[in-house]
Design a protein around this motif. Structure first.
Motif, short mmCIF file in Angstrom:
data_model
loop_
_atom_site.label_atom_id
_atom_site.label_comp_id
_atom_site.label_asym_id
_atom_site.label_seq_id
_atom_site.Cartn_x
_atom_site.Cartn_y
_atom_site.Cartn_z
N ALA A 86 57.02 63.84 45.32
CA ALA A 86 55.78 64.42 45.86
C ALA A 86 54.72 63.34 46.02
CB ALA A 86 55.28 65.54 44.96
N VAL A 87 54.64 62.43 45.06
CA VAL A 87 53.68 61.32 45.17
C VAL A 87 54.00 60.47 46.39
CG1 VAL A 87 52.81 59.20 44.08
CG2 VAL A 87 53.21 61.25 42.69
N GLN A 88 55.28 60.19 46.60
CA GLN A 88 55.67 59.38 47.77
C GLN A 88 55.24 60.06 49.07
OE1 GLN A 88 59.87 59.11 47.01
NE2 GLN A 88 59.65 57.30 45.72
N HIS A 89 55.41 61.37 49.15
CA HIS A 89 54.99 62.12 50.35
C HIS A 89 53.47 62.07 50.51
CE1 HIS A 89 58.79 63.77 51.72
NE2 HIS A 89 59.09 64.07 50.45
N ILE A 90 52.76 62.22 49.42
CA ILE A 90 51.29 62.20 49.48
C ILE A 90 50.80 60.82 49.91
CG2 ILE A 90 49.20 62.28 48.06
CD1 ILE A 90 50.59 64.63 46.53
N VAL A 91 51.37 59.77 49.34
CA VAL A 91 50.98 58.41 49.72
C VAL A 91 51.27 58.18 51.20
CG1 VAL A 91 51.51 55.95 49.40
CG2 VAL A 91 51.08 57.41 47.42
N SER A 106 42.56 54.55 42.92
CA SER A 106 41.24 53.91 42.86
C SER A 106 41.06 53.23 41.51
CB SER A 106 40.12 54.92 43.12
OG SER A 106 39.86 55.74 42.01
N ARG A 107 41.65 53.81 40.46
CA ARG A 107 41.57 53.21 39.12
C ARG A 107 42.51 52.03 38.97
NH1 ARG A 107 42.77 57.49 34.90
NH2 ARG A 107 44.35 57.95 36.42
N ASP A 108 43.69 52.13 39.60
CA ASP A 108 44.69 51.06 39.48
C ASP A 108 45.46 50.97 40.79
OD1 ASP A 108 46.75 49.32 38.89
OD2 ASP A 108 47.55 50.49 37.22
N PRO A 109 45.03 50.08 41.69
CA PRO A 109 45.65 49.97 43.02
C PRO A 109 47.13 49.60 43.00
CG PRO A 109 43.56 48.82 42.97
CD PRO A 109 43.87 49.21 41.56
N GLY A 110 47.61 49.08 41.88
CA GLY A 110 49.02 48.71 41.78
C GLY A 110 49.84 49.69 40.97
N MET A 111 49.29 50.86 40.71
CA MET A 111 49.97 51.85 39.88
C MET A 111 51.30 52.29 40.52
SD MET A 111 48.12 55.24 38.39
CE MET A 111 48.46 55.77 36.74
N ARG A 112 52.33 52.40 39.68
CA ARG A 112 53.65 52.81 40.17
C ARG A 112 53.68 54.30 40.46
NH1 ARG A 112 57.84 51.22 35.82
NH2 ARG A 112 56.43 52.60 34.70
N MET A 113 54.50 54.69 41.43
CA MET A 113 54.64 56.10 41.80
C MET A 113 55.01 56.96 40.59
SD MET A 113 54.09 56.29 45.07
CE MET A 113 53.61 54.95 46.11
N LYS A 114 55.88 56.42 39.77
CA LYS A 114 56.32 57.15 38.58
C LYS A 114 55.14 57.43 37.65
CE LYS A 114 59.42 56.55 34.65
NZ LYS A 114 60.43 55.69 34.03
N ASP A 115 54.27 56.46 37.49
CA ASP A 115 53.11 56.62 36.61
C ASP A 115 52.09 57.59 37.20
OD1 ASP A 115 54.27 54.85 34.79
OD2 ASP A 115 53.36 53.12 35.77
N ILE A 116 51.91 57.51 38.51
CA ILE A 116 51.01 58.46 39.19
C ILE A 116 51.53 59.88 39.00
CG2 ILE A 116 50.09 59.24 41.40
CD1 ILE A 116 50.18 56.27 42.30
N ALA A 117 52.84 60.05 39.19
CA ALA A 117 53.46 61.37 39.04
C ALA A 117 53.18 61.93 37.64
CB ALA A 117 54.96 61.28 39.30
N GLY A 118 53.31 61.09 36.62
CA GLY A 118 53.06 61.53 35.26
C GLY A 118 51.60 61.91 35.04
N GLU A 119 50.68 61.14 35.60
CA GLU A 119 49.25 61.43 35.47
C GLU A 119 48.87 62.74 36.16
OE1 GLU A 119 46.26 59.59 34.41
OE2 GLU A 119 47.65 58.47 33.14
N VAL A 120 49.39 62.92 37.38
CA VAL A 120 49.01 64.08 38.20
C VAL A 120 49.78 65.33 37.78
CG1 VAL A 120 48.91 64.96 40.58
CG2 VAL A 120 48.33 62.58 40.11
N GLY A 121 50.99 65.14 37.26
CA GLY A 121 51.81 66.29 36.87
C GLY A 121 52.65 66.83 38.02
N ILE A 122 53.09 65.91 38.89
CA ILE A 122 53.96 66.28 40.01
C ILE A 122 55.15 65.32 40.01
CG2 ILE A 122 52.10 67.28 41.41
CD1 ILE A 122 51.89 64.67 42.96
#
Length: 90
Positions: free
Chosen positions: A32-37, A12-28
């Motif tokens: 796991a991010v790919q599965h959640i998406v 919601s903050r960054d619709p183009g955020m990379r999976m790698k960056d999301i993983a770092g933010e969430v701590g997973i």
């Protein structure tokens, strides 16, 4: 909050955020991010659109939450509260 909610909040903050960056933010893990998406897309909360080598996600904020306790709320309601509390903007 669940990791699903964390991932959705990142998008919601960054619709183009990379999976790698999301993983770092969430701590997973990135996997796991790919599965959640994939879960969120299958449930109808996200739509992904390719932009070159990246994917830009649109959150369908009018989608109702699935659990009976929250079924009167939309995902947009949850994200709006989080955005307001954290000062994040869309």
């Amino acid at each position: 909050m669940t990791n699903h909610t964390h991932v959705m909040f990142c998008l919601s903050r960054d619709p183009g955020m990379r999976m790698k960056d999301i993983a770092g933010e969430v701590g997973i893990t990135e996997r796991a991010v790919q599965h959640i998406v994939a879960d969120l897309r299958a449930a109808g909360y996200l739509i992904g659109e390719r932009e070159g080598r990246r994917v830009r996600y649109t959150i369908l904020r009018d989608q109702r939450l699935r659990h009976p306790l929250e079924s009167g709320c939309c995902i947009g309601d949850v994200l709006e509260v989080l955005e307001r509390l954290t000062g994040a903007s869309r």
